[in-house]
Design an enzyme around this catalytic site. Structure first.
Site, short mmCIF file in Angstrom:
data_model
loop_
_atom_site.label_atom_id
_atom_site.label_comp_id
_atom_site.label_asym_id
_atom_site.label_seq_id
_atom_site.Cartn_x
_atom_site.Cartn_y
_atom_site.Cartn_z
N ASP A 81 16.21 -1.42 2.04
CA ASP A 81 17.42 -1.44 2.85
C ASP A 81 17.25 -0.65 4.14
O ASP A 81 18.17 -0.59 4.97
CB ASP A 81 18.65 -0.96 2.07
CG ASP A 81 18.51 0.45 1.51
OD1 ASP A 81 17.50 1.14 1.83
OD2 ASP A 81 19.40 0.88 0.76
N SER A 92 16.20 4.31 -4.38
CA SER A 92 16.07 4.16 -2.93
C SER A 92 14.82 4.89 -2.42
O SER A 92 13.71 4.56 -2.81
CB SER A 92 17.34 4.65 -2.25
OG SER A 92 17.36 4.31 -0.88
N ASP A 100 11.53 1.14 2.96
CA ASP A 100 11.60 2.04 1.80
C ASP A 100 11.51 1.20 0.53
O ASP A 100 11.47 -0.04 0.59
CB ASP A 100 12.87 2.89 1.87
CG ASP A 100 14.14 2.09 1.70
OD1 ASP A 100 14.13 0.87 1.98
OD2 ASP A 100 15.17 2.66 1.30
N ASP A 114 13.46 0.16 -1.88
CA ASP A 114 14.44 -0.89 -2.22
C ASP A 114 14.84 -1.72 -1.00
O ASP A 114 15.76 -2.51 -1.07
CB ASP A 114 15.65 -0.30 -2.94
CG ASP A 114 16.57 0.50 -2.04
OD1 ASP A 114 16.08 1.08 -1.06
OD2 ASP A 114 17.78 0.55 -2.32
#
Length: 458
Positions: A251, A104, A247, A249
């Protein structure tokens, strides 16, 4: 939990080559497969995906080996956003779950695994604990003739993009007519594979920054205001209408207004709440660390607001229970059940453009017209802290008149609208402190007060 490897019910995350190694990843993949095989009577495939981190390919190969060694087949989706991976699992009738290799917003030296149920949501805490137990105790591997197969497929990003553009709440024609100019920062994460095309198909002119998905992050990857200096400069230099930062990833989405001002991640969910809940009446759900601006947005459209412990799985569970029409976390993560039950930066980008289209105003004007708050965030090393003792010390010192919530650490709300939330992190070896108030001075005073209590309890 150690400095270099964090194992929890939501997955694992660690520093690659220290706490997180290929053998650890393989063991965790095997533990996940063992859990699936024991709890799901149907045979099927485990979908795998990863963000753009340099360590991703090696760790994904290791995870695939662990799953196959237990006897389940795997299918590699390649580089995908986390919400793309969850959607792919939920849409695939043959999928019994998924594993996503990502850390993340953590720095580039970190990586990890996120666990996906066959419904296309993160696994429940109970399932996560069972997987953690199997990882720690060991699993039974398949014999030589029962090793699972490995395949790959493309198209998950295109399918996700199409689903967003088909949403009734996203009026493609009206957005295209506005002709937005968007400055976009993907920090060399997975967003470069979906966000530019989404914006272009919505008629936007895109000025891009670090769109190459090679995982070589040029700045700290968390889209906090302090990390968005180059995006702010790009907005000003190009005359963009708005800046978007995702970010690695994809999300979480942070916003920069037309003057180059980072307005803070909480405004992403606040504006999405105001847009969706005004059209689709129902509850709004967010976590205990989310800004008062989200509560204000819900109140503005007459929607009840429920708060949960931090973590997407907790928010999703309460959304399902309450029939919420919109929810998410104050870190820029928007969850819209009309698409799927996970935080999604690409979805958030479309909703923000829809909001700007309907308002006819700039992002800066919208933010300035609404009450603003100052959030202060602190961290304290967790080593040596007694969590229960620390929370008890804060509760004992709470002034009269404050409201107390102990679902997740402790949150205190003052009558003047200011609040603090102190809790142990589930993803890093730290104790998190947040404070919010109308003014900078009061926010810092609240943060200083709880920071002293936490350090004093150590």
């Amino acid at each position: 939990m150690s400095e270099s490897l964090i194992v929890s019910a939501s997955g694992i995350r660690g520093i690659v080559g220290r706490g997180l190694t290929p053998d650890i990843a393989a063991r965790y993949g095997a533990a996940f497969a063992s859990h699936v095989a024991a709890t799901d009577p149907d045979s099927g495939v485990v979908l795998l995906g990863r963000d753009s981190r340099v360590s991703g390919p090696a760790l994904l190969d290791a995870v695939a080996s662990g799953v196959r060694a237990v006897g389940l087949d795997v299918c590699d989706l390649g580089i995908v956003a986390t919400p793309t991976g969850l959607m792919a699992v939920g849409d695939d009738e043959d999928a019994v779950g998924g594993l996503l290799v990502t850390a993340s917003h953590n720095p580039a030296e970190w990586n990890g695994l996120k666990l996906v149920s066959r419904e296309g949501r993160f696994v429940t805490p109970a399932a996560g604990r069972d997987i953690q137990r199997r990882f720690e105790e060991g699993v039974e591997y398949a014999g030589p003739w029962d090793i699972g197969a490995r395949t790959s497929r493309e198209g998950a990003n295109r399918a996700h993009l199409s689903r967003i553009l088909e949403l009734p709440i996203v009026d493609r024609g009206r957005i295209r007519a506005r002709g937005f100019h968007v400055a976009l920062d993907c920090v060399r994460g997975a967003g470069g594979l979906i966000l530019p095309e989404l914006l272009q198909r919505l008629g936007c002119r895109v000025s891009g920054l670090d769109l190459e998905p090679d995982g070589r992050f040029p700045r700290p990857p968390e889209p906090l205001p302090a990390n968005l200096g180059r995006l702010s400069e790009l907005v000003v230099a190009t005359g963009a209408d708005v800046g978007f930062a995702a970010d690695p990833d994809v999300d979480r989405l942070a916003l920069v207004d037309e003057t180059g001002r980072p307005v803070g991640e909480d405004w992403t969910l606040a504006l999405a709440v105001e847009l969706v809940a005004s059209r689709e009446p129902g509850p709004v759900v967010t976590n205990l660390s989310a800004s008062r601006s989200i509560q204000d947005a819900a109140e503005r459209v007459g929607a009840p607001l429920y708060r949960t412990p931090v973590a997407e799985a907790n928010v999703v569970a309460r959304m399902l229970e309450s029939g919420a029409t919109i929810g998410g976390e104050g870190n820029g993560g928007v969850i819209y059940p009309g698409l799927h039950m996970t935080r999604d930066a690409s979805l958030a980008a479309a909703l923000i453009l829809q909001f700007l289209t309907e308002s006819g105003c700039t992002l800066g004007q919208i933010v300035d017209e609404r009450a603003s708050y100052r959030i202060v965030k602190r961290t304290v090393p967790r080593e040596g802290l007694g969590i229960e003792e620390t929370i008890a010390a804060i509760a004992a010192a709470a002034p009269r008149g404050t409201e107390r919530d102990v679902q997740d650490g402790i949150r205190l709300d003052w009558p003047d609208g200011s609040w603090i939330h102190a809790r142990p992190s589930g993803t890093e070896p730290i104790f998190r402190i947040m404070a919010e108030a109308r003014g900078d001075e009061l926010a810092h005073r609240r943060a200083d007060w709880v920071d002293g209590l936490v350090r004093g309890a150590g």
